[in-house]
Every structure is written in C-alpha cells, then in structure tokens.
Scaffold this motif. Sequence first.
Motif, PDB file in Angstrom:
ATOM      1  N   ARG A  34      -2.962  10.346   7.080  1.00  0.00           N
ATOM      2  CA  ARG A  34      -4.178   9.657   6.642  1.00  0.00           C
ATOM      3  C   ARG A  34      -4.051   8.178   6.988  1.00  0.00           C
ATOM      4  O   ARG A  34      -3.055   7.556   6.599  1.00  0.00           O
ATOM      5  CB  ARG A  34      -4.324   9.796   5.125  1.00  0.00           C
ATOM      6  CG  ARG A  34      -5.436  10.705   4.663  1.00  0.00           C
ATOM      7  CD  ARG A  34      -5.333  10.986   3.184  1.00  0.00           C
ATOM      8  NE  ARG A  34      -5.210   9.769   2.384  1.00  0.00           N
ATOM      9  CZ  ARG A  34      -4.654   9.716   1.175  1.00  0.00           C
ATOM     10  NH1 ARG A  34      -4.155  10.817   0.626  1.00  0.00           N
ATOM     11  NH2 ARG A  34      -4.598   8.575   0.516  1.00  0.00           N
ATOM     12  N   HIS A  37       0.883  -1.171   0.000  1.00  0.00           N
ATOM     13  CA  HIS A  37       0.000   0.000   0.000  1.00  0.00           C
ATOM     14  C   HIS A  37       0.918   1.218   0.000  1.00  0.00           C
ATOM     15  O   HIS A  37       1.933   1.209   0.684  1.00  0.00           O
ATOM     16  CB  HIS A  37      -0.845  -0.031   1.283  1.00  0.00           C
ATOM     17  CG  HIS A  37      -2.067   0.837   1.258  1.00  0.00           C
ATOM     18  ND1 HIS A  37      -3.331   0.331   1.077  1.00  0.00           N
ATOM     19  CD2 HIS A  37      -2.222   2.176   1.375  1.00  0.00           C
ATOM     20  CE1 HIS A  37      -4.218   1.304   1.107  1.00  0.00           C
ATOM     21  NE2 HIS A  37      -3.573   2.442   1.278  1.00  0.00           N
ATOM     22  N   GLU A  38       0.581   2.252  -0.761  1.00  0.00           N
ATOM     23  CA  GLU A  38       1.447   3.435  -0.677  1.00  0.00           C
ATOM     24  C   GLU A  38       0.786   4.709  -1.176  1.00  0.00           C
ATOM     25  O   GLU A  38      -0.224   4.675  -1.881  1.00  0.00           O
ATOM     26  CB  GLU A  38       2.789   3.217  -1.398  1.00  0.00           C
ATOM     27  CG  GLU A  38       2.714   3.107  -2.904  1.00  0.00           C
ATOM     28  CD  GLU A  38       4.102   2.907  -3.534  1.00  0.00           C
ATOM     29  OE1 GLU A  38       5.083   3.553  -3.112  1.00  0.00           O
ATOM     30  OE2 GLU A  38       4.199   2.082  -4.466  1.00  0.00           O
ATOM     31  N   THR A  39       1.357   5.832  -0.739  1.00  0.00           N
ATOM     32  CA  THR A  39       1.033   7.167  -1.245  1.00  0.00           C
ATOM     33  C   THR A  39       2.391   7.827  -1.474  1.00  0.00           C
ATOM     34  O   THR A  39       3.431   7.233  -1.147  1.00  0.00           O
ATOM     35  CB  THR A  39       0.241   7.995  -0.213  1.00  0.00           C
ATOM     36  OG1 THR A  39       1.121   8.308   0.891  1.00  0.00           O
ATOM     37  CG2 THR A  39      -0.996   7.253   0.305  1.00  0.00           C
ATOM     38  N   PRO A  40       2.415   9.059  -2.003  1.00  0.00           N
ATOM     39  CA  PRO A  40       3.738   9.674  -2.208  1.00  0.00           C
ATOM     40  C   PRO A  40       4.592   9.760  -0.940  1.00  0.00           C
ATOM     41  O   PRO A  40       5.818   9.660  -1.023  1.00  0.00           O
ATOM     42  CB  PRO A  40       3.385  11.067  -2.733  1.00  0.00           C
ATOM     43  CG  PRO A  40       2.091  10.862  -3.469  1.00  0.00           C
ATOM     44  CD  PRO A  40       1.333   9.854  -2.639  1.00  0.00           C
ATOM     45  N   SER A  41       3.975   9.913   0.255  1.00  0.00           N
ATOM     46  CA  SER A  41       4.802  10.056   1.469  1.00  0.00           C
ATOM     47  C   SER A  41       4.746   8.835   2.392  1.00  0.00           C
ATOM     48  O   SER A  41       5.357   8.863   3.463  1.00  0.00           O
ATOM     49  CB  SER A  41       4.406  11.311   2.257  1.00  0.00           C
ATOM     50  OG  SER A  41       3.198  11.119   2.951  1.00  0.00           O
ATOM     51  N   THR A  42       4.015   7.790   2.010  1.00  0.00           N
ATOM     52  CA  THR A  42       3.884   6.633   2.909  1.00  0.00           C
ATOM     53  C   THR A  42       4.002   5.311   2.160  1.00  0.00           C
ATOM     54  O   THR A  42       3.793   5.261   0.947  1.00  0.00           O
ATOM     55  CB  THR A  42       2.507   6.605   3.604  1.00  0.00           C
ATOM     56  OG1 THR A  42       1.491   6.365   2.615  1.00  0.00           O
ATOM     57  CG2 THR A  42       2.200   7.889   4.339  1.00  0.00           C
ATOM     58  N   TRP A  81       7.263   7.848   5.371  1.00  0.00           N
ATOM     59  CA  TRP A  81       6.814   7.118   6.567  1.00  0.00           C
ATOM     60  C   TRP A  81       6.425   5.714   6.164  1.00  0.00           C
ATOM     61  O   TRP A  81       5.559   5.532   5.295  1.00  0.00           O
ATOM     62  CB  TRP A  81       5.619   7.857   7.189  1.00  0.00           C
ATOM     63  CG  TRP A  81       5.956   9.288   7.447  1.00  0.00           C
ATOM     64  CD1 TRP A  81       5.808  10.335   6.580  1.00  0.00           C
ATOM     65  CD2 TRP A  81       6.599   9.821   8.615  1.00  0.00           C
ATOM     66  NE1 TRP A  81       6.304  11.497   7.145  1.00  0.00           N
ATOM     67  CE2 TRP A  81       6.788  11.206   8.387  1.00  0.00           C
ATOM     68  CE3 TRP A  81       7.018   9.265   9.835  1.00  0.00           C
ATOM     69  CZ2 TRP A  81       7.390  12.037   9.343  1.00  0.00           C
ATOM     70  CZ3 TRP A  81       7.611  10.099  10.770  1.00  0.00           C
ATOM     71  CH2 TRP A  81       7.789  11.470  10.524  1.00  0.00           C
ATOM     72  N   ALA A  85      -3.593   5.988   4.090  1.00  0.00           N
ATOM     73  CA  ALA A  85      -2.296   6.036   3.406  1.00  0.00           C
ATOM     74  C   ALA A  85      -1.485   4.782   3.750  1.00  0.00           C
ATOM     75  O   ALA A  85      -0.443   4.530   3.153  1.00  0.00           O
ATOM     76  CB  ALA A  85      -1.525   7.290   3.801  1.00  0.00           C
ATOM     77  N   LYS A 103      -3.422  15.249   0.077  1.00  0.00           N
ATOM     78  CA  LYS A 103      -2.773  15.100  -1.233  1.00  0.00           C
ATOM     79  C   LYS A 103      -1.712  14.019  -1.292  1.00  0.00           C
ATOM     80  O   LYS A 103      -1.667  13.243  -2.240  1.00  0.00           O
ATOM     81  CB  LYS A 103      -2.151  16.440  -1.649  1.00  0.00           C
ATOM     82  CG  LYS A 103      -3.199  17.432  -2.136  1.00  0.00           C
ATOM     83  CD  LYS A 103      -2.555  18.665  -2.738  1.00  0.00           C
ATOM     84  CE  LYS A 103      -3.595  19.775  -2.902  1.00  0.00           C
ATOM     85  NZ  LYS A 103      -2.987  21.099  -2.844  1.00  0.00           N
ATOM     86  N   VAL A 104      -0.815  13.975  -0.288  1.00  0.00           N
ATOM     87  CA  VAL A 104       0.326  13.049  -0.399  1.00  0.00           C
ATOM     88  C   VAL A 104       0.414  12.034   0.742  1.00  0.00           C
ATOM     89  O   VAL A 104       1.435  11.379   0.911  1.00  0.00           O
ATOM     90  CB  VAL A 104       1.674  13.809  -0.536  1.00  0.00           C
ATOM     91  CG1 VAL A 104       1.700  14.601  -1.833  1.00  0.00           C
ATOM     92  CG2 VAL A 104       1.944  14.708   0.665  1.00  0.00           C
ATOM     93  N   GLY A 105      -0.646  11.920   1.553  1.00  0.00           N
ATOM     94  CA  GLY A 105      -0.668  10.881   2.585  1.00  0.00           C
ATOM     95  C   GLY A 105      -0.403  11.389   3.992  1.00  0.00           C
ATOM     96  O   GLY A 105      -1.058  10.974   4.941  1.00  0.00           O
ATOM     97  N   THR A 106       0.609  12.263   4.135  1.00  0.00           N
ATOM     98  CA  THR A 106       0.896  12.869   5.438  1.00  0.00           C
ATOM     99  C   THR A 106       1.229  14.346   5.243  1.00  0.00           C
ATOM    100  O   THR A 106       1.651  14.758   4.157  1.00  0.00           O
ATOM    101  CB  THR A 106       2.107  12.204   6.157  1.00  0.00           C
ATOM    102  OG1 THR A 106       3.294  12.478   5.400  1.00  0.00           O
ATOM    103  CG2 THR A 106       1.925  10.701   6.305  1.00  0.00           C
TER     104      THR A 106
END
Lengths: 355, 355
Positions: B282, A70-75, A107, B285, B102-105
């Motif tokens: 989030r 699972h991921e997002t740009p910062s996680t 993170w 995220a 937008k980017v998770g955190t």
Amino acid sequence: MYPYRQLFDFTREIFLQMGCPPKDAKLAAEVLLEADLRGVDSHGVARLSGYVRLWEAGRINVTPKLRIVHETPSTATVDGDGGLGLVVAPLAMDIAIAKAEKVGTGWVSVKNSNHFGIAGYHAMEALSSDMIGIAMTNASPLVAPTHSTERMLGTNPIAVAIPTQNQPPFVADFATASAANGKLEILQRKEKKAPIGWIQTAEGEDTDNANELKDGGALLPLGSDLTHGSHKGYALASIVDIFSAVLSGANYGPWVPPFVSFLPVADNLPGEGIGHFLGAMRIDAFRPADEFKTHMDNWIERFRKAKVKKGEKAVLIPGDPEREMTEERLKKGIPLLSPVEKDLEELSKKFGVKL
Amino acid sequence: MYPYRQLFDFTREIFLQMGCPPKDAKLAAEVLLEADLRGVDSHGVARLSGYVRLWEAGRINVTPKLRIVHETPSTATVDGDGGLGLVVAPLAMDIAIAKAEKVGTGWVSVKNSNHFGIAGYHAMEALSSDMIGIAMTNASPLVAPTHSTERMLGTNPIAVAIPTQNQPPFVADFATASAANGKLEILQRKEKKAPIGWIQTAEGEDTDNANELKDGGALLPLGSDLTHGSHKGYALASIVDIFSAVLSGANYGPWVPPFVSFLPVADNLPGEGIGHFLGAMRIDAFRPADEFKTHMDNWIERFRKAKVKKGEKAVLIPGDPEREMTEERLKKGIPLLSPVEKDLEELSKKFGVKL
C-alpha cells in the motif's frame, strides 16, 4: 597492509571526534570497514575523508534523532534527521526486523539520510534472525537512462541476503549500472582504459575514456545498450530510486544531493536528503525455517556443481568472492592505495588521532 | 489482424473445452491476451496450443483447489494444486492485496503452479488499490550462470507496477536474461542472426546463431558477460528463483519442469510445479497516497524531460511502449504470425470451436 583492528579503531576515533555518540561511532566504523573487508574498496575508509568534508559543510548531523513518521504493522517511514547513513540504515533495518518478527515481513523506507556504505552490510543484518534481508539506496546521479545523455540516476545498488543451513549465506550486492563508479575510479588511478559499455560521452557515444564523467559523460545502466537490455538496468535503478525516495519523501532522480561536498546541492529540492529502502522477511513466514534452509543448501550445492566453462575455475554463488576476501583481509590486513593513505594521514593530523 | 474480442472469445472457449470453470476460463483468456495487447507476442495466444498439450499430457489441473498452506499477517504460501498459472497467480495476488489492506504489505509465494503469462499483468493488479504490485516467476532452465555452460535458470522475469496521479502508471516488466527467449524465437522464424551477447554455445563461446539452444547452447544473464555485469543478471535470476520456489516449495534451478510437453519432467524433483512470488505494498503504508502520487508524477515528468541522445525520439518511462502497443492493437487488431494462425486453426478443429 593495515590490520582491520587498526583501521577500525582509527575510523571510530574520527567519528567520535566529529561528535558522534560512542555507540554510533562504533557502528559507523563497523559498517564502513565492512566494505574494505569485502573488497569494495571504493566504499570503505577511502570515503572517510568524504564524510568528514560533508560534516564540515554542515551536511551531516552527528547526533540525529531518528523518527518513525508513518507506519503500519509491516511498514515504516523513517526520518533520518540528516544523520550518517552508516548509522541511520542499521537502525531502520532493526525496525524492519522487529516488524517482521511480529507480522512476517517488515519494510522501511528512509528519507533525510546520507550515504550508507555497502548495501550488503544492511541486508546481512537480517540473517541472524533467520530472515531474508533486502537493502537498497539511491545515490548521486551518474547514470543516464536508455536514449538519454543526462545523468538522472545513481548507481543505486540492491543487496539481498538469504539464510542457509551449512552453506555460507547467499549474499548478492550489486550496482544497477553496468559497472559501479568504484571500478571506474580504479581505472582512473591506474590510468587505464575502460571497457566499451560502461560509459558514454556527453553526446551519448561509446567511449573507453575512464575520465569521461569529468567531461559530462555518464555511466550506463546494467545491460549497457538497448540491444543488451539497458532498459532493464534503467528500470531497476528507477525502482530502487522510487522505493528509496518517492515512498519515503527523500530526493530522487537528478535531485539526489552529491556525496562530494564541493558540488552544490540543488535548489527547490523535492525531498529531504537521500533515501534507502530496507526489508526483512522471516523465512518461517513461508515454510518451516529448517526446510527452507535445507533446500537453500541444496540450491547452492547444485549451482556449485554446474558445468564450468573451459578456462574458468568454478561457478560462484553470490557472496563467494566477498567472503573469501574477508577471510584473507582479516588474516593479512587491508591494502590501501597511497592517495587513501595520504587522506588518512591528513585526517590523523587534523583530529590529532593516531593512525 | 484479429480483433482482440475475437481472440479473447476463442481463447476462453478453448479453456472452457479443456474443462476450466467459466470464471477461470475467462480469467485465463484475459491474462493470456494481455501479452498480445502489450506486444509480448511470445507469451500470448502463441502459447495456447502449448497449454493444451501440457493439459493433454496430464500436467495441468483445470479444476484446481488453491490452498493457503502457511501464513502470517503479511505473508502466505499458496499451493496452486497444479492449476494454470494464468488462474493461480491472480488468486495469489488477491491474497497479497488483501493482506496489504490489513497490515500494509502482502507477500505470497506460490508452489505447484504452471506458466503464468506475463508478469506485468499480475503486478498491475495492485494499481487500482493504490498499491505497488510486484510479480516474479521462475521458468524452465535456459540461462547459464556466469562461468557456466549449463542451463540452470529460467529467464525469470520481474515486474513492478507503481501507481501515479495523472501520468500513466510506471510498469516495468523484464526478463533477467540479456534477451527473453521470445525475442530469439522471432529471429528464428525470420532466419536472422542474433546479436553477440544473447547466447553462448554448448562450450560457452559467443555465437550469433539464433538456433544455438537446440545444440546445447544457453541464454546469457542480463549483462551478457562478466565485464558488463552478467554476475548481476545471474544474481537477479537466482533471487527470483529462490523467492518463487525455495520459499514456497516449488522446483528450482535446473529442476523447473519444462513448458513444452515433449520434454520429460525430471525424476526426484525437490519441489512441486513451478513457483511465483507476488507482492503488494500500500503506498499509504509509507506516506499519504496523494503525496506519493504527486511525486510519482513529478518523477515521470522529469524523466520524460531528460536530454535525449541525437537520433532518438524520447526518454521512455517503463510501460510506455507496451501502453502504446495496447492502444494500437485494441484499435487495429492483433497481428498473428502464420505458424500461430495455423496452431489456432488446429485447435479450432480439435475442439470444434470457431476461430
């Protein structure tokens, strides 16, 4: 005294014999030995035979395939595939650092892992990229929440490493219990009493018996009792547990699998393996890196100059004692207690690896 | 007993009279009163006259223009323009939440601010967006590092709020000292002794004198003494200080400006105002939100069922006592100590605002 190099080569060889790929064996040895260098003797080669026993019990996968699930740009959430935490955590930290390069911070919550050595190693990984590194992990339940007699939380450590200019980096690395289990083990070996405020009996009474955990006792959270803020230590350990395991899908609270192979893993587990949480924050995501580092030096210099209590030598900065220990042990070697020496000799025989 | 509404209207009116725009006055009153509702009496209306005196001393800008002075997709540094922390911190938290969308955190370090009320309010702001909220702030130096006799750090609180499904949210909010200054103030008013482990004398000796801070004493970090882990409380308070102020460019350590207007602000400050650090993550995220919240409920239910020590009622979850207090005080009203009542009556006269 054992030279660092000797213990490192031996440890790497054991991991190789277990079937770890060469790169992983080297990394695992490096992470494990960092504990011995920094003076956290309970987390270093003293644990090598424990890892071997877990592997023999089929509870460690020596050729894990890490997956980002699972991921997002910062996680990211990483499945450690049952690998050694010593190998899984550095790779997860690499992901956090790569994300921070792109969007300022990264993170990573990790499930399906095992014991990752000292938290400080992983936090310090971020320093060379001019990032603040954060590492935490949950662990086998030994600590009772405030008002409870049940072991519900691990000694769940938190490490934070902060870059500096000319001063050595700020490196905090501490268990969220009033004393880490390793300190207790030292007292047990020396047959000494423990200070009141470290342990309680199975009924929740104060005790100075360093062996009380064997009779159903529990470690106490940082703060020791409610009057001195044990609810804060309990909250901190809980936050580490939730970030490491409820975010990732690892086991949490009393369900965290024991590090020792002779204790059974509970049925109906709510997650997979143990969990870690790793973070990286680019300092220049907040202000120019040089500016930050100059002020960080100023912070440290001012704290070093703080008035010292009579009878004490100096006000220390987090990381000072471990850094001095590392310098000393790289020079003079690493002392091992005789039960640890015996352990290593047995491993030496079992795997046909020269110590 | 004062009905919540009565104190809220009065507080908002005072902020309006100070010149705060209506929206800010309402927000500041809401943040301040949240402390009274949650039972953190030291941080609520009891501080209103303190904010007024700081404003009279020219140390609060009631019409601040917040600016983002540095940012990346997941971070921002905010200049609070000398505004009330009660107003600056919620706006900074909004920025953190928007970045997390937008980017998770999202992570925001704030400089040039003032006291922001209770940390818990700001952390809880993230809950309705299914995010974990984190809030910390530095504060006037009252705490001595381990081995020191000098007040170098504030009681630097940390708050973490975590969303749940059917259980009430997990809300930890605690000072990193062994006891917050507010608890000491209560003992001072009642002329009672303090427990050993909260305070030391100017020479660094143990004391039970709740008034020792007036004679150069200091609060102790969480852990109280080295044996019980005061170096961990010292490290935690330091991390809060560095995240809040060295990242943002606020004042840090012994340079943090005092909350009380009668103490002078030091010369040659290394930064601007006091600093905060706010974060939002989030939960989706890391894993699907429902999955996280179901496990969070399970975590809480399991901890509520942990074996209870004889003589204690229950194992509490962080946030339980404050939530119960809020329910009670919304129903029965908020009790005020007579010095606080007197303070409010004086403000009532000074500004011609009915209490």
